[in-house]
Structure formats: C-alpha cells, structure tokens
Design a protein around this motif. Structure first.
Motif, PDB file in Angstrom:
ATOM      1  N   ALA A  74     -24.417  72.177  20.535  1.00 52.12           N
ATOM      2  CA  ALA A  74     -23.754  73.340  19.218  1.00 52.12           C
ATOM      3  C   ALA A  74     -22.043  72.956  18.519  1.00 52.12           C
ATOM      4  N   PHE A  75     -21.468  72.325  18.817  1.00 55.99           N
ATOM      5  CA  PHE A  75     -19.979  72.186  17.934  1.00 55.99           C
ATOM      6  C   PHE A  75     -20.975  71.235  17.120  1.00 55.99           C
ATOM      7  N   ALA A  76     -21.236  69.921  17.531  1.00 54.88           N
ATOM      8  CA  ALA A  76     -21.925  68.677  17.044  1.00 54.88           C
ATOM      9  C   ALA A  76     -22.230  69.809  14.895  1.00 54.88           C
ATOM     10  N   ALA A  77     -23.334  69.849  15.378  1.00 59.46           N
ATOM     11  CA  ALA A  77     -23.910  70.888  13.830  1.00 59.46           C
ATOM     12  C   ALA A  77     -22.950  71.809  13.970  1.00 59.46           C
ATOM     13  N   MET A  78     -21.901  72.516  14.654  1.00 64.39           N
ATOM     14  CA  MET A  78     -20.859  73.087  13.315  1.00 64.39           C
ATOM     15  C   MET A  78     -20.548  72.085  12.548  1.00 64.39           C
ATOM     16  N   TRP A  79     -19.506  71.452  13.352  1.00 71.33           N
ATOM     17  CA  TRP A  79     -18.628  70.291  12.646  1.00 71.33           C
ATOM     18  C   TRP A  79     -19.725  69.581  11.446  1.00 71.33           C
ATOM     19  N   ARG A  80     -21.051  69.771  11.598  1.00 71.05           N
ATOM     20  CA  ARG A  80     -21.757  68.743  10.592  1.00 71.05           C
ATOM     21  C   ARG A  80     -21.629  69.928   9.503  1.00 71.05           C
ATOM     22  N   ALA A  81     -21.573  71.144   9.138  1.00 71.62           N
ATOM     23  CA  ALA A  81     -21.545  72.189   8.624  1.00 71.62           C
ATOM     24  C   ALA A  81     -20.241  71.653   7.035  1.00 71.62           C
ATOM     25  N   ILE A  82     -18.518  71.401   8.232  1.00 73.13           N
ATOM     26  CA  ILE A  82     -17.702  71.780   7.266  1.00 73.13           C
ATOM     27  C   ILE A  82     -17.821  70.363   7.273  1.00 73.13           C
ATOM     28  N   PRO A  83     -17.214  70.556   5.716  1.00 74.01           N
ATOM     29  CA  PRO A  83     -16.890  68.542   5.317  1.00 74.01           C
ATOM     30  C   PRO A  83     -16.042  67.925   6.224  1.00 74.01           C
ATOM     31  N   LEU A  84     -14.292  68.477   6.378  1.00 78.33           N
ATOM     32  CA  LEU A  84     -13.781  67.868   7.201  1.00 78.33           C
ATOM     33  C   LEU A  84     -13.794  67.179   8.698  1.00 78.33           C
ATOM     34  N   LEU A  85     -14.833  68.065   8.854  1.00 81.11           N
ATOM     35  CA  LEU A  85     -15.148  67.381  10.942  1.00 81.11           C
ATOM     36  C   LEU A  85     -16.628  66.841  11.049  1.00 81.11           C
ATOM     37  N   SER A  86     -17.247  66.731   9.178  1.00 80.79           N
ATOM     38  CA  SER A  86     -18.336  66.689   9.373  1.00 80.79           C
ATOM     39  C   SER A  86     -19.014  65.295   9.946  1.00 80.79           C
ATOM     40  N   PRO A  87     -18.190  64.094   9.743  1.00 83.88           N
ATOM     41  CA  PRO A  87     -17.804  62.751  10.281  1.00 83.88           C
ATOM     42  C   PRO A  87     -18.555  62.637  11.653  1.00 83.88           C
ATOM     43  N   LEU A  88     -17.351  63.214  12.515  1.00 87.61           N
ATOM     44  CA  LEU A  88     -17.364  63.284  14.519  1.00 87.61           C
ATOM     45  C   LEU A  88     -18.746  64.092  14.175  1.00 87.61           C
ATOM     46  N   GLY A  89     -19.075  65.191  13.785  1.00 92.71           N
ATOM     47  CA  GLY A  89     -20.348  65.630  13.958  1.00 92.71           C
ATOM     48  C   GLY A  89     -21.129  64.776  13.569  1.00 92.71           C
ATOM     49  N   HIS A  90     -22.005  64.192  12.644  1.00 92.10           N
ATOM     50  CA  HIS A  90     -22.178  63.000  12.801  1.00 92.10           C
ATOM     51  C   HIS A  90     -22.844  62.013  13.580  1.00 92.10           C
ATOM     52  N   VAL A  91     -20.979  61.882  14.236  1.00 95.74           N
ATOM     53  CA  VAL A  91     -21.137  60.237  15.187  1.00 95.74           C
ATOM     54  C   VAL A  91     -21.882  61.026  16.640  1.00 95.74           C
ATOM     55  N   ALA A  92     -21.935  62.071  16.446  1.00 91.72           N
ATOM     56  CA  ALA A  92     -22.238  62.747  17.313  1.00 91.72           C
ATOM     57  C   ALA A  92     -23.706  62.950  18.077  1.00 91.72           C
ATOM     58  N   ARG A  93     -24.154  62.372  16.861  1.00 89.07           N
ATOM     59  CA  ARG A  93     -25.774  62.433  16.436  1.00 89.07           C
ATOM     60  C   ARG A  93     -26.459  60.776  18.019  1.00 89.07           C
ATOM     61  N   ILE A  94     -25.658  60.075  17.955  1.00 91.48           N
ATOM     62  CA  ILE A  94     -25.178  59.202  19.014  1.00 91.48           C
ATOM     63  C   ILE A  94     -25.587  59.359  20.004  1.00 91.48           C
ATOM     64  N   PRO A  95     -26.604  59.372  20.751  1.00 90.30           N
ATOM     65  CA  PRO A  95     -26.495  59.942  22.167  1.00 90.30           C
ATOM     66  C   PRO A  95     -26.003  59.779  22.735  1.00 90.30           C
ATOM     67  N   VAL A  96     -24.837  58.591  22.947  1.00 90.39           N
ATOM     68  CA  VAL A  96     -23.857  58.055  24.082  1.00 90.39           C
ATOM     69  C   VAL A  96     -23.208  58.850  23.957  1.00 90.39           C
ATOM     70  N   VAL A  97     -22.858  58.969  22.471  1.00 86.63           N
ATOM     71  CA  VAL A  97     -21.507  59.524  22.052  1.00 86.63           C
ATOM     72  C   VAL A  97     -21.547  61.648  22.777  1.00 86.63           C
ATOM     73  N   LEU A  98     -22.604  61.997  21.610  1.00 88.56           N
ATOM     74  CA  LEU A  98     -22.882  63.076  22.442  1.00 88.56           C
ATOM     75  C   LEU A  98     -22.906  63.664  24.334  1.00 88.56           C
ATOM     76  N   TRP A  99     -23.575  62.422  24.996  1.00 91.14           N
ATOM     77  CA  TRP A  99     -23.564  62.237  26.114  1.00 91.14           C
ATOM     78  C   TRP A  99     -22.483  62.858  27.034  1.00 91.14           C
ATOM     79  N   GLY A 100     -21.614  61.552  26.469  1.00 91.34           N
ATOM     80  CA  GLY A 100     -19.387  61.862  26.527  1.00 91.34           C
ATOM     81  C   GLY A 100     -19.196  63.450  25.862  1.00 91.34           C
ATOM     82  N   LEU A 101     -19.520  63.814  24.996  1.00 93.75           N
ATOM     83  CA  LEU A 101     -19.294  65.051  24.814  1.00 93.75           C
ATOM     84  C   LEU A 101     -19.487  65.831  25.714  1.00 93.75           C
TER      85      LEU A 101
END
Length: 130
Positions: A74-101
């Motif tokens: 949910a945080f990653a989805a929100m980050w993707r909608a905010i230009p400043l945080l969008s890169p982090l939100g897109h990186v969170a699409r990587i399964p191992v990254v999302l698992w860690g988060l």
C-alpha cells in the motif's frame, strides 16, 4: 499549477484519530502536488471497502483499477503517485524488495502503539474556543 486528475491515481484509507497517522498523511498530502491521491479517513463516516477494524490494523490503498493492497504494498502504491517518491514505489515492484519492505512494516507494527503514545504526548494541546 498542475491540473488535478479527473479521478485519483490511488485511494488511501487511514486512521484520522491516530496522531501518528495524522502527521504521516499531512506529509504525504504536501508531497502530493498533483493531487493524485484520495485520502479517506476511516475514523469518520467514510465508506470502507472492507470492515473498518481491518482497515485500522494495517495501511491500505488501491491504485486505480487495481486490487486493494495493504502494508508495504500500500505504501508502494502511494509512493508511485508522488513524483518525488515514485522511483522508490517502482523499485518496490521487485518481489524481493517488497518482501523486505513488508518485513520492515511488520516490525513497525510492533512498535506502532508506543509511537502513537509518543505522538499523542508531543501533539500540541487543543486550543479552547473562548
């Protein structure tokens, strides 16, 4: 000035009675310059996609046309909608990254009650209407 999207990119459900959540959502509102996020306070009379108790236990969001997600997703989805945080939100699409988060989010849930108490103590006292 950037025009407001016709419909939100992301809908976020949050606990408006939680001082920690209030501060966090205030920050994300400031960062959401495109107004692409619809913030819904589930402590009020807002319609809820699932039972209110479940919404209050974990952070929930839904990207337009997508499923309801919670926690780190949910945080990653929100980050993707905010230009400043969008890169982090897109990186969170990587399964191992999302698992860690998600693991970090679950650790946060353990300490959240203490942080909420601290936020309540640090919150300015309400002003009396005189």
């Amino acid at each position: 000035m950037t025009p407001k999207p016709k419909s939100p990119q992301v809908t976020v459900w949050y606990d408006g009675e939680c001082p920690l959540c209030q501060r966090e959502i205030a920050l994300f509102r400031r960062l959401d310059r495109r107004a692409g996020i619809d913030f819904i306070d589930v402590a009020g009379d807002a319609a809820c996609p699932i039972d209110r108790a479940s919404l209050l236990q974990r952070f929930h969001a839904r990207e337009a046309g997508g499923p309801l997600v919670s926690g780190a997703a949910a945080f990653a989805a929100m980050w993707r909608a905010i230009p400043l945080l969008s890169p982090l939100g897109h990186v969170a699409r990587i399964p191992v990254v999302l698992w860690g988060l998600e693991r970090l989010y679950r650790l946060f849930l353990v300490v959240r009650p203490g942080l909420q108490s601290l936020a309540r103590r640090l919150a300015p006292a309400p002003r009396d209407a005189a």
